[in-house]
Scaffold this motif. Sequence first.
Motif, mmCIF file in Angstrom:
data_model
loop_
_atom_site.group_PDB
_atom_site.id
_atom_site.type_symbol
_atom_site.label_atom_id
_atom_site.label_comp_id
_atom_site.label_asym_id
_atom_site.label_seq_id
_atom_site.Cartn_x
_atom_site.Cartn_y
_atom_site.Cartn_z
ATOM 1 N N ALA A 209 0.823 -1.294 0.161
ATOM 2 C CA ALA A 209 -0.011 0.129 -0.171
ATOM 3 C C ALA A 209 0.814 1.467 0.073
ATOM 4 N N ASP A 210 0.578 2.324 -0.739
ATOM 5 C CA ASP A 210 0.805 3.558 -0.581
ATOM 6 C C ASP A 210 0.136 4.204 0.620
ATOM 7 N N ARG A 211 -1.056 3.893 0.643
ATOM 8 C CA ARG A 211 -1.901 4.494 1.601
ATOM 9 C C ARG A 211 -2.754 3.328 2.118
ATOM 10 N N VAL A 212 -3.068 3.506 3.593
ATOM 11 C CA VAL A 212 -4.045 2.458 4.350
ATOM 12 C C VAL A 212 -5.345 3.487 4.960
ATOM 13 N N ILE A 213 -6.412 2.923 4.552
ATOM 14 C CA ILE A 213 -7.603 3.587 5.159
ATOM 15 C C ILE A 213 -8.409 2.691 5.997
ATOM 16 N N PHE A 214 -8.666 3.174 7.239
ATOM 17 C CA PHE A 214 -9.543 2.429 7.885
ATOM 18 C C PHE A 214 -10.796 2.928 8.200
ATOM 19 N N MET A 215 -11.845 2.080 7.834
ATOM 20 C CA MET A 215 -13.254 2.424 8.102
ATOM 21 C C MET A 215 -13.949 1.959 8.995
ATOM 22 N N ASP A 216 -14.889 2.436 9.686
ATOM 23 C CA ASP A 216 -15.828 1.797 10.509
ATOM 24 C C ASP A 216 -17.203 2.852 10.732
ATOM 25 N N CYS A 217 -18.211 2.060 10.966
ATOM 26 C CA CYS A 217 -19.532 2.577 10.814
ATOM 27 C C CYS A 217 -19.849 3.575 9.501
ATOM 28 N N GLY A 218 -19.354 3.017 8.570
ATOM 29 C CA GLY A 218 -19.564 3.547 7.157
ATOM 30 C C GLY A 218 -18.734 4.950 6.919
ATOM 31 N N ALA A 219 -17.986 5.265 7.862
ATOM 32 C CA ALA A 219 -17.087 6.432 7.704
ATOM 33 C C ALA A 219 -15.628 6.152 7.602
ATOM 34 N N ILE A 220 -14.673 7.211 7.075
ATOM 35 C CA ILE A 220 -13.294 7.027 7.083
ATOM 36 C C ILE A 220 -12.741 7.606 8.332
ATOM 37 N N LEU A 221 -12.149 6.720 9.434
ATOM 38 C CA LEU A 221 -11.797 7.147 10.510
ATOM 39 C C LEU A 221 -10.378 7.504 10.577
ATOM 40 N N GLU A 222 -9.474 6.995 9.764
ATOM 41 C CA GLU A 222 -8.110 7.265 9.753
ATOM 42 C C GLU A 222 -7.502 6.978 8.343
ATOM 43 N N GLU A 223 -6.527 7.325 8.010
ATOM 44 C CA GLU A 223 -5.762 6.921 6.675
ATOM 45 C C GLU A 223 -4.508 7.566 6.943
ATOM 46 N N GLY A 224 -3.543 6.936 6.195
ATOM 47 C CA GLY A 224 -1.935 7.163 6.156
ATOM 48 C C GLY A 224 -1.059 6.200 5.737
ATOM 49 N N PRO A 225 0.402 6.641 5.493
ATOM 50 C CA PRO A 225 1.048 5.649 5.020
ATOM 51 C C PRO A 225 1.487 4.397 5.791
ATOM 52 N N PRO A 226 1.483 3.078 5.127
ATOM 53 C CA PRO A 226 1.418 1.992 6.325
ATOM 54 C C PRO A 226 2.541 2.105 7.472
ATOM 55 N N GLU A 227 3.617 2.834 6.982
ATOM 56 C CA GLU A 227 4.658 2.788 8.202
ATOM 57 C C GLU A 227 3.990 3.696 9.484
ATOM 58 N N HIS A 228 3.218 4.648 8.956
ATOM 59 C CA HIS A 228 2.767 5.177 10.320
ATOM 60 C C HIS A 228 1.527 4.549 10.735
ATOM 61 N N PHE A 229 0.749 3.952 9.878
ATOM 62 C CA PHE A 229 -0.680 3.489 10.204
ATOM 63 C C PHE A 229 -0.573 2.506 11.281
ATOM 64 N N PHE A 230 0.346 1.376 10.877
ATOM 65 C CA PHE A 230 0.403 0.329 11.453
ATOM 66 C C PHE A 230 1.429 0.363 12.781
ATOM 67 N N THR A 231 2.008 1.340 12.881
ATOM 68 C CA THR A 231 3.071 1.589 14.063
ATOM 69 C C THR A 231 2.649 2.811 14.738
ATOM 70 N N ASN A 232 1.846 3.905 14.492
ATOM 71 C CA ASN A 232 1.376 4.836 15.414
ATOM 72 C C ASN A 232 0.070 5.548 14.974
ATOM 73 N N PRO A 233 -0.943 4.780 14.833
ATOM 74 C CA PRO A 233 -2.228 5.474 14.603
ATOM 75 C C PRO A 233 -2.717 6.104 15.516
ATOM 76 N N SER A 234 -3.418 7.164 15.267
ATOM 77 C CA SER A 234 -3.637 8.515 15.961
ATOM 78 C C SER A 234 -5.101 7.994 16.467
ATOM 79 N N GLN A 235 -6.098 7.115 16.083
ATOM 80 C CA GLN A 235 -7.271 7.185 16.662
ATOM 81 C C GLN A 235 -7.315 5.884 17.621
ATOM 82 N N GLU A 236 -7.991 5.894 18.670
ATOM 83 C CA GLU A 236 -8.104 4.818 19.604
ATOM 84 C C GLU A 236 -8.948 3.607 18.969
ATOM 85 N N ARG A 237 -9.684 3.836 18.031
ATOM 86 C CA ARG A 237 -10.554 2.752 17.508
ATOM 87 C C ARG A 237 -9.700 1.925 16.553
ATOM 88 N N THR A 238 -8.784 2.658 15.639
ATOM 89 C CA THR A 238 -7.925 1.887 14.916
ATOM 90 C C THR A 238 -6.964 1.006 15.571
#
Length: 246
Positions: A209-238
Amino acid sequence: MSKNNVMIRVQNVVKHFGALKALDNVSLDVYDGEKLVIIGPSGSGKSTLLRALNRLETVDSGRIFVDGAQINDQQTDINKVREEIGMVFQSFNLFPHKTVLENVNLAQMVVRKRSRREATEISRALLKKVFISEKEDQYPSKLSGGQQQRVAIARALAMKPKVMLFDEPTSALDPETIGEVLDVMKNLALDGMTMIVVTHEMGFAREVADRVIFMDCGAILEEGPPEHFFTNPSQERTRLFLNQIL
């Protein structure tokens, strides 16, 4: 990946199934050549969003553009737009009474109006690309799930689409055949294809991935490059979701 060229634009899209809001004001740009992976729990709207991108689902409001064409405008010839969008589903949807080669040839001849000879040439090159050349005369029932899915990918690629959509392409496969399908998808990514992939395969998301998106309840809650997304997500739900599946 060209940041200048938006291949897909989703603007404020809402979709209800009865009282359920499947897509909740979703906006998203996908760039030419980008590899976008969408993750999230079941029922989060991932597959609904993917299906809306080629109008397999109609949306209640908002706008969706693919390569400049607004696909949820009734004036748009959706069949023309769909010729540019390859889609691979969980189920392989191959014609059981046709051989592998015939399955890959069919839409080329009907939709793209290619001769049988030209279609066969393209099909054989693609069957080689997905490592299944030796099965061209077999019927789908003789193939494993992973082999059938690779034929389905070849069939989608035969139309020479501008973008490929993958809706959990490995979720119906035996564990030992998942790798062979992911390898084909990785090679496709290396070739520069614009790809949107709904998947639970986090290793694939990290690698491709160039970019990963996390969806929940029909909305995009978080997105970012995988290196940030998997190691340091900003949302508690993620974080909760990743803790459950990693």
